[in-house]
Motif scaffolding. Structure first.
Motif, mmCIF file in Angstrom:
data_model
loop_
_atom_site.group_PDB
_atom_site.id
_atom_site.type_symbol
_atom_site.label_atom_id
_atom_site.label_comp_id
_atom_site.label_asym_id
_atom_site.label_seq_id
_atom_site.Cartn_x
_atom_site.Cartn_y
_atom_site.Cartn_z
ATOM 1 N N TRP A 125 1.159 -1.212 -0.027
ATOM 2 C CA TRP A 125 -0.217 0.535 -0.126
ATOM 3 C C TRP A 125 1.089 1.497 -0.110
ATOM 4 O O TRP A 125 1.984 1.581 0.385
ATOM 5 N N THR A 126 0.557 2.514 -0.764
ATOM 6 C CA THR A 126 0.755 3.442 -0.769
ATOM 7 C C THR A 126 2.045 3.643 0.671
ATOM 8 O O THR A 126 1.873 5.100 0.867
ATOM 9 N N PHE A 127 0.141 3.873 1.432
ATOM 10 C CA PHE A 127 0.641 4.766 2.632
ATOM 11 C C PHE A 127 1.189 3.156 4.043
ATOM 12 O O PHE A 127 1.189 4.241 4.737
ATOM 13 N N ALA A 128 2.329 2.392 3.315
ATOM 14 C CA ALA A 128 2.425 1.391 4.255
ATOM 15 C C ALA A 128 3.877 0.664 4.103
ATOM 16 O O ALA A 128 3.421 -0.519 3.577
ATOM 17 N N THR A 129 4.429 1.860 3.374
ATOM 18 C CA THR A 129 5.874 1.151 2.427
ATOM 19 C C THR A 129 6.919 1.710 3.502
ATOM 20 O O THR A 129 7.432 3.047 3.458
ATOM 21 N N ASP A 130 8.171 1.239 3.100
ATOM 22 C CA ASP A 130 9.520 1.660 2.592
ATOM 23 C C ASP A 130 10.464 1.509 1.730
ATOM 24 O O ASP A 130 11.815 1.692 1.891
ATOM 25 N N TYR A 131 9.598 1.440 1.417
ATOM 26 C CA TYR A 131 10.471 1.196 -1.059
ATOM 27 C C TYR A 131 11.284 0.017 -0.967
ATOM 28 O O TYR A 131 12.191 -0.684 -1.547
ATOM 29 N N ARG A 137 17.017 -9.484 10.243
ATOM 30 C CA ARG A 137 16.608 -10.953 10.687
ATOM 31 C C ARG A 137 15.309 -10.694 11.258
ATOM 32 O O ARG A 137 14.573 -11.499 12.039
ATOM 33 N N LYS A 138 14.849 -9.343 11.744
ATOM 34 C CA LYS A 138 13.472 -8.666 12.338
ATOM 35 C C LYS A 138 12.362 -8.441 11.811
ATOM 36 O O LYS A 138 13.085 -7.471 10.054
ATOM 37 N N THR A 139 11.245 -8.994 10.834
ATOM 38 C CA THR A 139 10.165 -8.233 10.508
ATOM 39 C C THR A 139 9.311 -7.211 11.057
ATOM 40 O O THR A 139 9.745 -6.659 12.405
ATOM 41 N N TYR A 140 9.103 -6.244 10.414
ATOM 42 C CA TYR A 140 8.764 -4.970 10.329
ATOM 43 C C TYR A 140 7.206 -4.272 10.081
ATOM 44 O O TYR A 140 7.861 -5.434 8.602
ATOM 45 N N GLY A 141 7.064 -3.754 10.517
ATOM 46 C CA GLY A 141 5.843 -2.274 9.348
ATOM 47 C C GLY A 141 6.771 -1.014 9.543
ATOM 48 O O GLY A 141 6.343 -0.710 10.141
ATOM 49 N N ALA A 142 6.472 -0.663 8.181
ATOM 50 C CA ALA A 142 7.307 0.692 7.300
ATOM 51 C C ALA A 142 5.888 1.445 7.712
ATOM 52 O O ALA A 142 5.277 1.682 6.714
ATOM 53 N N ALA A 143 5.787 2.392 8.793
ATOM 54 C CA ALA A 143 4.435 4.133 9.046
ATOM 55 C C ALA A 143 5.004 5.152 8.741
ATOM 56 O O ALA A 143 3.698 5.540 8.682
ATOM 57 N N SER A 144 6.166 4.991 8.012
ATOM 58 C CA SER A 144 5.877 6.458 8.058
ATOM 59 C C SER A 144 5.613 7.203 6.762
ATOM 60 O O SER A 144 5.773 8.588 7.098
ATOM 61 N N SER A 145 4.782 6.522 5.885
ATOM 62 C CA SER A 145 4.072 7.096 4.990
ATOM 63 C C SER A 145 2.034 6.932 5.628
ATOM 64 O O SER A 145 1.362 7.196 5.133
ATOM 65 N N PHE A 146 2.201 6.559 6.792
ATOM 66 C CA PHE A 146 0.830 6.062 7.423
ATOM 67 C C PHE A 146 0.094 7.436 8.470
ATOM 68 O O PHE A 146 -1.009 7.695 7.217
ATOM 69 N N ILE A 147 0.952 8.200 9.095
ATOM 70 C CA ILE A 147 0.038 9.178 9.469
ATOM 71 C C ILE A 147 -0.007 10.120 9.337
ATOM 72 O O ILE A 147 1.351 10.161 8.058
ATOM 73 N N GLY A 148 -0.301 10.976 8.410
ATOM 74 C CA GLY A 148 -0.613 11.830 7.780
ATOM 75 C C GLY A 148 -1.474 11.567 6.352
ATOM 76 O O GLY A 148 -1.659 12.366 6.265
ATOM 77 N N SER A 149 -1.480 10.233 5.888
ATOM 78 C CA SER A 149 -1.819 9.898 4.970
ATOM 79 C C SER A 149 -3.883 10.322 5.118
ATOM 80 O O SER A 149 -4.254 9.784 5.882
ATOM 81 N N GLU A 150 -4.403 10.233 3.970
ATOM 82 C CA GLU A 150 -5.902 10.750 3.670
ATOM 83 C C GLU A 150 -6.504 9.373 4.157
ATOM 84 O O GLU A 150 -6.999 9.052 4.702
#
Length: 588
Positions: A125-131, A137-150
Motif C-alpha cells: 500500500w502507498t501508505f505502508a511502505t519503505d520501498y 532478521r526482524k520483521t517490521y511494519g513501515a509506518a513513515s507514510s501512514f500518519i498524515g495519509s488521507e
C-alpha cells in the motif's frame, strides 16, 4: 423511551451547531501539518515574490495571522485577493462552544468512511511502505507514510477543546480508527474497524496543550503535543523532521516575528529516548529565508543541560559518557546521536519558489579519516532540493507544478545501535504485538535512497483540486531491518550492521566472531552508492478533492505502481493498481 429522548436531544444539538460552529476557537490553537492554510500562505507569498517563516508545523493561529497580515493585499492578483480573503475569514471564525465567561468548552464530530482496493499482494500500500523488501532478521511494519495519509484517517474523530481566554487551549481528538496492521492487510477495503483486533489502541492520535501571547509584531508560544511536528515544507516529506515521525510527546518553545524565529523542541521519541533541538531561521531579505538546527538524541533519561539555547550541544562530547565498559571495545561511542540540519527558501521572482534541505548525523572530518578506525565510520546525511511554481488564473484558482529530488546515504539516520538511531518503533496492542511499527525522523523514504517526484495540478482553494503525480524511488537494502542484525559475544548481544562495529568485532577477536576486515569495513563505510540489489519503484497517481459545502467533502485517488527488482530481488517485477474513495462529514 429514554433512547428516543436521547436521540431527539442529539438532533437538536446538531441542528443548532450547524449554524454556530466554525473551526477556530483560540489564537493559541495549533493548526496541524497538511492543513490547506499552509498551502494558501505559501501561494500568497510566492505570488508576492517573498518567502515566509511558516515552513514549520504545527503553528499557532496567532503566528499564522501575523504572516498573513504581513502580505501586501494590493499586490495580489484577483485570485490572490480571493484566497487572502478566504484565509482571513477562516482565521477570524469562532468555533461552536459553551462559554462561561472567559472559559469555553466545545466539540465537533468528523466522520470519514473510506473504501480502498489494491489489485496485487506483490506491491505495498502507498501508505505502508519503505520501498524495500524488508531485508533483515526482524520483521517490521513501515509506518513513515501512514500518519498524515488521507487513507489512514480515522473512521470517526471527536475533537474536544477547552479554552481559557485567548491565551490557553487544550484539545484532544478521540477517534474510532483502524490500526496500522488492519489498514495494511492486502485484502483490506475500508477504514472501518469491523474486527476488534483491527481497532487502533493508540488513541487519541492528536492531543495538545498550547499557551502563548502576541505583542507588537512578535509573539511567543509554548505547546506540548503527541506527534505531527514538521520542519520544512516539501512535497515528499521533510528530510530534517517530518510530520510522519511517530513520537510519545514533544514540547515546543517558539519565539516568532516576521523576519526571525527561534524554536526549541524536546521530543520524547520513546521512554528514555529524548531528542533536543534548537533551531533559528531568518529572512533578511523578502526573497530569501534560511534556517539551521542543531540536535542531540540521548537514549537516557531527561537532562537539563541540553535546553540551553545558545550552547553548542556537540561541545558536551556526550557520546562517550553513557557507554558501558563491556560495550566500548565494539561501539566506541553509544546512546548519543548528534544531529544537524540546514534549509533555505529562495523566491527569485514571483510565483517561483526554490527550496533545499540538508540533514546529517555523522560526517568524518579530514583528521578523523587519517585513522583506520575513522575510515570505518560512514558519512550519514541526506539532501533535498525542489522547485515549486504557482500561477494564479482569472477564475480564482491556481495552477501548480513542482519537482523534487531526495538523496540519502546508506546510513543516514542510523548509528551503531537502534536505541540511539533517529527512528522510532512501537507495538500494537491488539494484533501482531511482537512486530514493531517503525518510522524515520525525516523523509519516509529513509536511508539508502534516491527519489524524485513531479507534480502538476490545479486547485480552487476550499472548492476543488486535481493532481497528477509521478514518483520514482530507487532504494537499497538498508532500512528498519538493519536493527535486527545482532551478534552474541560472551553472553551479551551487540548490534552488528554498522561498519565500524563490524571492524572492531573482527579486530578484537581476529575474525573468530565474524565482522569485517579493515578494508571491507572501509569499503562499506565510504561508499555513497545504494546497497545490495536496488529496488526501483515507479508510481503514477491521479487524485482529486471536491468540497460540496461546509459539511461534506469527497476525495478520490488512483495509483498505478510498477516495480523493478521488487523486494530487492534481482529480476523480480510487480505492478498493480490502488484505488481509494472517501467522504468526509463535519458535523459542526
Amino acid at each position: 423511551m429514554t433512547n428516543v429522548k436521547k436521540i431527539c436531544t442529539l438532533c437538536v444539538l446538531l441542528s443548532i451547531s450547524h449554524f454556530c460552529f466554525a473551526q477556530i476557537h483560540s489564537s493559541q490553537q495549533l493548526i496541524p501539518s497538511g492543513h490547506w492554510i499552509y498551502d494558501a500562505l505559501y501561494m500568497l507569498n510566492s505570488e508576492s515574490g517573498r518567502t515566509s517563516l511558516a515552513d514549520n508545523a504545527p503553528l499557532s493561529v496567532s503566528e499564522i495571522k501575523m504572516y498573513i497580515a504581513d502580505i501586501d493585499y494590493d499586490l495580489l492578483s484577483a485570485s490572490g485577493k480571493m484566497l487572502y480573503e478566504k484565509a482571513q475569514a477562516f482565521l477570524k471564525r469562532d468555533a461552536f462552544s459553551l462559554k462561561y465567561g472567559d472559559v469555553a468548552f466545545g466539540f465537533n464530530v468528523l466522520a470519514k468512511p473510506s473504501l480502498m482496493y489494491k489489485s496485487s499482494g506483490d506491491i505495498d500500500w502507498t501508505f505502508a511502505t519503505d520501498y524495500t523488501g524488508h531485508a533483515g532478521r526482524k520483521t517490521y511494519g513501515a509506518a513513515s507514510s501512514f500518519i498524515g495519509s488521507e487513507a489512514s484517517d480515522p473512521f470517526i474523530t471527536v475533537p474536544i477543546y477547552l479554552t481559557f481566554g485567548d491565551a490557553f487551549v487544550i484539545q484532544t481528538d478521540p477517534c474510532f480508527a483502524k490500526s496500522f496492521w488492519g489498514m495494511s492487510e492486502d485484502g483490506n477495503v475500508t477504514n472501518l474497524p469491523y474486527d476488534f483486533n483491527d481497532f487502533d489502541f493508540l488513541w487519541p492520535r492528536n492531543a495538545y496543550g498550547s499557551v502563548g501571547a502576541y505583542f507588537n509584531k512578535w509573539g511567543v508560544n509554548v505547546n506540548v503535543a503527541h506527534e505531527g511536528m514538521r520542519i520544512g515544507k516539501t512535497q515528499t516529506g521533510s528530510i530534517i523532521y517530518n510530520s510522519t515521525f511517530e513520537t510519545d510527546a514533544y514540547v515546543q518553545f517558539n519565539l516568532y516575528s516576521p523576519h526571525i524565529r527561534y524554536g526549541m523542541n524536546v521530543v520524547e521519541i520513546a521512554r528514555d529516548k529524548f531528542l533536543y533541538t534548537h533551531r533559528i531561521e531568518a529572512s533578511p531579505f523578502k526573497w530569501i529565508r534560511a534556517g539551521v538546527i542543531e540536535g542531540t538524541l540521548v537514549s537516557r533519561p531527561f537532562e537539563l543541560r541540553f535546553l540551553n539555547p545558545l550552547m553548542i550541544m556537540h561541545s558536551f562530547g556526550a557520546w562517550t559518557e553513557y557507554i558501558g565498559k563491556e560495550e566500548e571495545p565494539y561501539y566506541g561511542e553509544a546512546y548519543v546521536c548528534a544531529y544537524m540540519g540546514i534549509d533555505f527558501d529562495i523566491v527569485p521572482c514571483k510565483n517561483v519558489r526554490i527550496y533545499g534541505l540538508y540533514a546529517q548525523n555523522e560526517i568524518q572530518s579530514a583528521n578523523e579519516l587519517k585513522s583506520q578506525t575513522g575510515r570505518t565510520f560512514p558519512d550519514s546525511f541526506g539532501a533535498q532540493l525542489g522547485v515549486e511554481l504557482t500561477f494564479p488564473e482569472s477564475r480564482g484558482g491556481y495552477w501548480i507544478a513542482t519537482t523534487e529530488a531526495v538523496y540519502t546515504t546508506p546510513f543516514c539516520y542510523v548509528k551503531q545501535g537502534a536505541e540511539w538511531s533517529l527512528y522510532r518503533e512501537r507495538f500494537n496492542m491488539q494484533s501482531k504485538g511482537s512486530t514493531p511499527i517503525c518510522s524515520w525522523i525525516g523523509t519516509p523514504f529513509g536511508p539508502d535512497c534516491i527519489g524524485a517526484q513531479a507534480r502538476v495540478g490545479y486547485v480552487q482553494p476550499r472548492k476543488w483540486s486535481a493532481d497528477f503525480e509521478y514518483l520514482f524511488v530507487a532504494h537499497g537494502t538498508n532500512s528498519f531491518g538493519l536493527f535486527g542484525n545482532q551478534i552474541e559475544i560472551n553472553g551479551k548481544k551487540y548490534y552488528s550492521y554498522y561498519p565500524s562495529v563490524l571492524y572492531k568485532i573482527y579486530k578484537e577477536h581476529g575474525g573468530a566472531q565474524g565482522g569485517l576486515s579493515a578494508s571491507d569495513a572501509e569499503a562499506l563505510a565510504r561508499t555513497y552508492r545504494l546497497t545490495g540489489i536496488v529496488q526501483y519503484t515507479n508510481c503514477i497517481t491521479l487524485k482529486g478533492n471536491y468540497i460540496l459545502n461546509k459539511h461534506f467533502q469527497f476525495g478520490a485517488q488512483t495509483s498505478y505502481a510498477f516495480v523493478f527488482n521488487n523486494k530487492n530481488v534481482s529480476g523480480s517485477f510487480a505492478h498493480g493498481v490502488e484505488l481509494s474513495l472517501s467522504c468526509t462529514y463535519t458535523m459542526l
